[in-house]
Design an enzyme around this catalytic site. Sequence first.
Site, PDB file in Angstrom:
ATOM      1  N   ARG A 242      38.928  30.311  74.850  1.00  0.00           N
ATOM      2  CA  ARG A 242      37.721  29.479  74.833  1.00  0.00           C
ATOM      3  C   ARG A 242      37.581  28.892  76.234  1.00  0.00           C
ATOM      4  NH1 ARG A 242      35.432  24.961  70.730  1.00  0.00           N
ATOM      5  NH2 ARG A 242      34.985  26.913  69.668  1.00  0.00           N
TER       6      ARG A 242
ATOM      7  N   HIS B 274      29.439  33.191  71.236  1.00  0.00           N
ATOM      8  CA  HIS B 274      30.395  32.694  70.243  1.00  0.00           C
ATOM      9  C   HIS B 274      30.459  33.703  69.089  1.00  0.00           C
ATOM     10  CE1 HIS B 274      33.110  30.066  68.408  1.00  0.00           C
ATOM     11  NE2 HIS B 274      32.363  29.023  68.128  1.00  0.00           N
TER      12      HIS B 274
ATOM     13  N   GLN C 195      32.063  32.811  65.555  1.00  0.00           N
ATOM     14  CA  GLN C 195      31.225  31.964  64.714  1.00  0.00           C
ATOM     15  C   GLN C 195      30.167  32.803  63.997  1.00  0.00           C
ATOM     16  OE1 GLN C 195      31.379  28.418  64.153  1.00  0.00           O
ATOM     17  NE2 GLN C 195      30.024  29.090  62.525  1.00  0.00           N
TER      18      GLN C 195
ATOM     19  N   ASP D  33      22.215  24.095  66.112  1.00  0.00           N
ATOM     20  CA  ASP D  33      23.438  23.800  66.877  1.00  0.00           C
ATOM     21  C   ASP D  33      23.146  22.529  67.670  1.00  0.00           C
ATOM     22  OD1 ASP D  33      25.791  23.926  68.399  1.00  0.00           O
ATOM     23  OD2 ASP D  33      25.079  25.549  69.697  1.00  0.00           O
TER      24      ASP D  33
ATOM     25  N   CYS E 134      26.969  25.577  63.081  1.00  0.00           N
ATOM     26  CA  CYS E 134      28.316  25.990  63.506  1.00  0.00           C
ATOM     27  C   CYS E 134      29.294  24.818  63.521  1.00  0.00           C
ATOM     28  CB  CYS E 134      28.245  26.631  64.884  1.00  0.00           C
ATOM     29  SG  CYS E 134      27.461  25.587  66.132  1.00  0.00           S
TER      30      CYS E 134
ATOM     31  N   ARG F 147      35.184  30.972  58.917  1.00  0.00           N
ATOM     32  CA  ARG F 147      35.761  31.227  60.247  1.00  0.00           C
ATOM     33  C   ARG F 147      37.167  31.802  60.078  1.00  0.00           C
ATOM     34  NH1 ARG F 147      34.118  28.511  64.843  1.00  0.00           N
ATOM     35  NH2 ARG F 147      35.629  29.913  65.821  1.00  0.00           N
TER      36      ARG F 147
HETATM   37  N1  NVA Z   1      26.912  25.169  71.557  1.00  0.00           N
HETATM   38  C1  NVA Z   1      28.130  24.501  71.189  1.00  0.00           C
HETATM   39  C2  NVA Z   1      28.830  25.290  70.140  1.00  0.00           C
HETATM   40  C3  NVA Z   1      30.061  24.646  69.591  1.00  0.00           C
HETATM   41  C4  NVA Z   1      30.735  25.480  68.561  1.00  0.00           C
HETATM   42  C5  NVA Z   1      28.998  24.324  72.424  1.00  0.00           C
HETATM   43  O1  NVA Z   1      28.990  25.212  73.283  1.00  0.00           O
HETATM   44  O2  NVA Z   1      29.645  23.300  72.534  1.00  0.00           O
HETATM   45  N1   CP Z   2      32.202  25.907  65.574  1.00  0.00           N
HETATM   46  C1   CP Z   2      33.252  25.779  66.392  1.00  0.00           C
HETATM   47  O1   CP Z   2      33.590  26.687  67.175  1.00  0.00           O
HETATM   48  O2   CP Z   2      33.917  24.604  66.241  1.00  0.00           O
HETATM   49  P1   CP Z   2      35.051  24.004  67.177  1.00  0.00           P
HETATM   50  O3   CP Z   2      34.397  23.662  68.490  1.00  0.00           O
HETATM   51  O4   CP Z   2      35.577  22.822  66.460  1.00  0.00           O
HETATM   52  O5   CP Z   2      36.110  25.053  67.387  1.00  0.00           O
END
Ligand code: NVA
Ligand code: CP
Length: 304
Positions: free
Chosen positions: A103, A130, A133, A221, A261, A289
């Site tokens: 990540r 992502h 997800q 989101d 998400c 997930r």
């Molecule tokens: N768009 C959000 C998704 C989190 C799962 C982010 O990038 O923080």
């Molecule tokens: N939806 C998602 O990826 O959640 P987290 O940021 O908690 O991992």
Amino acid sequence: MKHLLKMSDLTREELFHILDVADELKADRKAGRAHPLLAGKSLALIFAKPSTRTRASFQVGMYQLGGLAHYLNAVTEMQLGYGEAIEDTARTLGRYYDGIMIRTYKQSDAEALAQWSGVPVINGLTDYAHPCQVLADLMTIREKKGRLEGQKLCFVGDGNNMANSLIVGGLMAGMQVSAVCPEGCEPSRTVLEYAKAYGDKFTLSTDPKAGAQGADVVYTDAWISTGSEEEQLLRRRHFRGYQVNEELLALAKPDCMVLHCLPARKGEEIAVETFERHADEIFEETENRLHAQKAVLAILMGGR
Ligand code: NVA
Ligand code: CP
């Protein structure tokens, strides 16, 4: 399938195979049947951003598959955070682990890890995509609606990682996709280019009411994603009018699902009442997930 870096890397067959294996692993789990498909295997979890779901579900998922997962903090604990090159990190971890989840911010870092590590790499969220997800999202929709083909998915909000992956995943699965994003927050150009091949199955607009019309699934989101915290005030103003709420859902099908998400900023991108009314669907999506990622792991690292 060698890696999972973005949805467009998958073929339609690979996508449905992941969903089928995920359903199977979920059923096994509910029935108490163990499936140690990755006994003796280990997975590195590199995090340059915070996480609740991704971290927990990968760790538990690897445990349930009989393997081991290590959380590695890329900001404060790994040499990567102090200037070590991604290709050297990749070549090192590839010698210890059977797979790597990352990540991070730049999609190119996930791609470099895949290029240099010699083991399967899974994108656990970048600024661009992502995919994990979206696999869980599609699994949840198919579970509730019985099929994906022909369903109308409407995404309302920021055209970033979630929107990018949902558009590609939804279209690939045979859905009709409408993306509703305010000006200046459109999905990536590469994704819009990809969507062109689907003709009128894809629409992009700035009008939530038009986008939500007749929708089977409405998705949103956070307006303030990881990395955009400094623009909070600006973003809250810019996204006003893009909230998923009861008024908007009145235009969708009466049995419309609402997905998110998570994490949610309730009262911003989604009304509290709407979130709670659809909480069962949203938390099933969260649970999925685990199952969807276990399927990806079993396919990439266990030859399923
Ligand atoms: N768009 C959000 C998704 C989190 C799962 C982010 O990038 O923080
Ligand atoms: N939806 C998602 O990826 O959640 P987290 O940021 O908690 O991992």
